[in-house]
Scaffold this motif. Structure first.
Motif, PDB file in Angstrom:
ATOM      1  N   SER A   1       1.044  -1.138  -0.286  1.00  0.00           N
ATOM      2  CA  SER A   1       0.518  -0.061   0.275  1.00  0.00           C
ATOM      3  C   SER A   1       0.808   0.685  -0.112  1.00  0.00           C
ATOM      4  N   ARG A   2       0.481   2.388   0.104  1.00  0.00           N
ATOM      5  CA  ARG A   2       1.240   3.486  -0.479  1.00  0.00           C
ATOM      6  C   ARG A   2       0.954   4.073   0.836  1.00  0.00           C
ATOM      7  N   SER A   3       0.904   4.544   1.852  1.00  0.00           N
ATOM      8  CA  SER A   3       1.155   5.558   3.396  1.00  0.00           C
ATOM      9  C   SER A   3      -0.631   6.414   3.513  1.00  0.00           C
ATOM     10  N   LYS A   4       0.212   6.196   4.844  1.00  0.00           N
ATOM     11  CA  LYS A   4      -2.162   7.295   4.737  1.00  0.00           C
ATOM     12  C   LYS A   4      -1.608   8.793   4.149  1.00  0.00           C
ATOM     13  N   GLU A   5      -0.891   9.439   4.145  1.00  0.00           N
ATOM     14  CA  GLU A   5      -0.602  10.169   3.653  1.00  0.00           C
ATOM     15  C   GLU A   5      -0.548  10.588   2.374  1.00  0.00           C
TER      16      GLU A   5
ATOM     17  N   TYR B   1       4.854  -0.716   2.375  1.00  0.00           N
ATOM     18  CA  TYR B   1       4.636   0.853   1.790  1.00  0.00           C
ATOM     19  C   TYR B   1       5.439   1.090   0.931  1.00  0.00           C
TER      20      TYR B   1
ATOM     21  N   ASN C   1       6.511   4.323  -2.539  1.00  0.00           N
ATOM     22  CA  ASN C   1       5.801   5.619  -2.915  1.00  0.00           C
ATOM     23  C   ASN C   1       4.977   5.920  -4.009  1.00  0.00           C
TER      24      ASN C   1
END
Length: 358
Positions: free
Chosen positions: A209-213, A237, A239
């Motif tokens: 997944s990409r990060s929550k941000e 995670y 990018n």
């Protein structure tokens, strides 16, 4: 007597010579006229210069009318900063460029956040901080964002302009008919760790997944699929979606989620059918599935009918987020959104890989 005959012979020879000269001149002049007449016609009708130059003004005129015709009501003049969701990148490239060519007085300038990654959340943050005229989002505005905007003296209006789906990418060799939304949640919260638990082979699941941000897609996934639960400790995670696709292609048990136009046409991975209940899986691609052997000559296409009807389990709207402040920024955002909702705008959105909303 012989002198007279000689004189007469000379006279006749001169006459004959003059006659031959004039006859030859008459013949060649007539012949030249016959040859010159077709050449003149050819020059008039088939000259390559004329053949090229005559259509060009007509063609240029048509193109000019198409490109320069700006029929967007209430479109202000000036340069307007905009940005936000990375999901919108194909629209910025293939749709916004058409608006720019038609309405040269309306200049859109894509603006990166001063810090952090681009995304729906950062776009809305930049709107609150007066760094954008309007933003593009793959999720709705949150209550706390609206509250902060009101503290600054304005509110937000979200205008839906397209439909998108979240597609699940897995390795090409993974043999599994599909996943339910509940199973997907359990995979990303760490409750399911082996494909055998969901009807697949005895193979550990490698979760990406990409990060929550990172942006609106991750936020949407956490809000609507994980029901605001945290990602499990098993999540790795990355990018970008490009990086994730490569990792899933190299990982037999890999899984990743992203906007459907970023996943469905890929040749290196395949997208999984999803269902709200077991056994009722709907693919995000149009059937029949295009195998890797035929890609990239042929690519899988979005299942637009299932996205529009809601039969596919994970769909969402794409929004233009507009400041309600009665200023030029509001006028620019509303005019832009209204153009995207025109027949031309909707056709361009579909060509960019999304689903028309009207």
């Amino acid at each position: 007597m012989s002198q007279k005959n000689e004189t007469l012979s000379l006279f006749l020879a001169a006459v004959i010579t003059i006659g031959l000269i004039f006859g030859g001149l008459w013949f060649f002049m007539g012949r030249w006229a016959q040859l010159n007449k077709p050449v003149a016609n050819q020059s008039e009708n088939n000259n390559p210069k004329d053949a090229i130059s005559v259509p060009k003004p007509i063609e240029t005129g048509k193109t000019s009318n198409t490109i320069s015709k700006c029929d967007v009501p209430n479109l202000p003049e000036g340069t307007f900063n905009y940005g936000g969701s990375t999901t919108w990148a194909p629209i910025r490239k293939d749709v916004d460029s058409v608006l720019q060519s038609q309405c040269s007085q309306f200049i859109l300038r894509y603006t990166q956040p001063p810090s952090g990654e681009s995304g729906s959340g950062t776009g809305i943050r930049m709107l609150i901080d007066n760094q954008l005229a309007f933003s593009q989002s793959s999720r709705s505005v949150k209550a706390e964002e609206n509250a902060e905007a009101k503290q600054k003296g304005f509110s937000f209006k979200e205008i839906p302009v397209a439909i998108d789906g979240i597609a699940i990418a897995v390795n090409l060799n993974l043999n599994i008919p599909g996943l339910t939304v509940a199973q997907l949640k359990d995979i990303y919260t760490g409750k399911i760790t082996n494909w055998q638990q969901v009807g697949g082979p005895n193979l550990p699941i490698t979760v990406y997944s990409r990060s929550k941000e990172a942006g609106g897609t991750v936020e949407f996934f956490v809000e609507n699929i994980l029901n605001k639960e945290n990602f499990g400790a098993n999540v790795s995670y990355i990018n970008t979606t490009t990086e994730a696709v490569r990792k899933v292609a190299a990982s037999p048990g890999g899984i990743y989620y992203a906007s459907a136009p970023e996943v469905v046409p890929q040749c290196m991975i395949k997208s999984l059918p999803l269902g709200r209940t077991s056994g009722q899986f709907v693919p995000p691609y149009q059937e029949p599935f295009v195998p890797p052997s035929e890609c990239p000559t042929k690519r899988n296409q979005l299942n637009t009918q299932a996205f529009r009807s809601g039969d596919y389990a994970i769909t969402r709207n794409l929004f233009v987020i507009v400041k309600q402040n009665s200023q030029t920024d509001q006028q620019a955002g509303e005019a832009y959104a209204n153009w995207l909702l025109t027949p031309q705008g909707q056709e361009l959105i579909q060509k960019a890989g999304f689903v028309k909303i009207k």
